[in-house]
Enzyme design. Structure first.
Site, PDB file in Angstrom:
ATOM      1  N   ILE A   6      52.938 -27.478  11.474  1.00  0.00           N
ATOM      2  CA  ILE A   6      53.844 -26.424  11.243  1.00  0.00           C
ATOM      3  C   ILE A   6      53.041 -25.380  11.890  1.00  0.00           C
ATOM      4  CG2 ILE A   6      53.092 -25.613   9.019  1.00  0.00           C
ATOM      5  CD1 ILE A   6      55.989 -24.810   8.358  1.00  0.00           C
TER       6      ILE A   6
ATOM      7  N   GLY B  92      58.399 -14.426   7.279  1.00  0.00           N
ATOM      8  CA  GLY B  92      59.275 -15.279   6.577  1.00  0.00           C
ATOM      9  C   GLY B  92      59.460 -16.652   7.430  1.00  0.00           C
TER      10      GLY B  92
ATOM     11  N   VAL C 108      42.047 -20.508   5.221  1.00  0.00           N
ATOM     12  CA  VAL C 108      42.303 -20.098   3.829  1.00  0.00           C
ATOM     13  C   VAL C 108      43.792 -19.321   3.610  1.00  0.00           C
ATOM     14  CG1 VAL C 108      41.787 -18.500   2.100  1.00  0.00           C
ATOM     15  CG2 VAL C 108      39.893 -19.966   3.440  1.00  0.00           C
TER      16      VAL C 108
ATOM     17  N   TYR D 204      50.513 -22.081   1.074  1.00  0.00           N
ATOM     18  CA  TYR D 204      51.071 -23.487   0.577  1.00  0.00           C
ATOM     19  C   TYR D 204      51.090 -23.191  -1.083  1.00  0.00           C
ATOM     20  CZ  TYR D 204      50.504 -25.046   5.535  1.00  0.00           C
ATOM     21  OH  TYR D 204      50.567 -25.377   6.991  1.00  0.00           O
TER      22      TYR D 204
END
Length: 163
Positions: free
Chosen positions: A90, A100, A130, A136
């Site tokens: 990704i 976003g 990080v 995530y």
């Protein structure tokens, strides 16, 4: 973070192979791994659209320009007796981050997993990244600290296969 209202998330099409490979190269550069990119557009295209089809990908576009992607494939959990999705990559072009787009891509992959009755969605993140780890966590992911990635590179894979 501001949501971009001009954002389109869509499945890649055969004509997207070159731009998708450029984004893959951008990811490799960001991860300081450009020297490991040995593939090419033709192989990527074949694996996305040939038979067998090995991978799937979605693009994030703003104003007709590809600004990010997610690439994934199915795996399987014998414990759950369900398929899963492994998110291979990704990536968002740096100047489009904090809008976003990463969240929209991750949501779309999660929606695909739910539609396909998958038991889980998994991926890896580099230990130095990080900001990605924090993102995530915010998306609900957990880091599985007691597992390690095992890998045979092509040379060692061939050696093992020839035993």
């Amino acid at each position: 973070m501001t949501a971009n209202t001009n954002l389109i998330i869509r499945a890649v099409e055969p004509s997207d192979s070159a731009v998708l490979f450029e984004l893959v190269q951008g990811l490799a550069e960001y991860e300081k791994l450009s020297h490991t990119v040995t593939g090419d557009v033709e192989k990527l295209h074949q694996h996305l659209f040939g038979s067998p089809k090995y991978i799937e990908a979605i693009l994030a576009e703003i104003g007709g320009q590809a600004v990010g992607f997610a690439m994934f494939f199915h795996n399987y959990s014998s414990y759950l007796t369900k398929p899963g999705i492994y998110l291979e990559d990704i990536y968002i072009i740096p100047e489009y981050r904090q809008q976003g787009i990463g969240k929209a891509l991750l949501i779309k992959v999660a929606q695909i997993a739910v539609e396909r009755d998958c038991g889980r969605l998994e991926w890896n993140v580099l230990d130095w990244n990080v900001s990605a780890q924090e993102f995530y966590y915010r998306m609900g992911a957990e880091m599985i600290e007691d597992w390690r990635i095992c890998r045979l590179n092509q040379e060692n894979l061939i050696k093992l296969a020839n035993n």
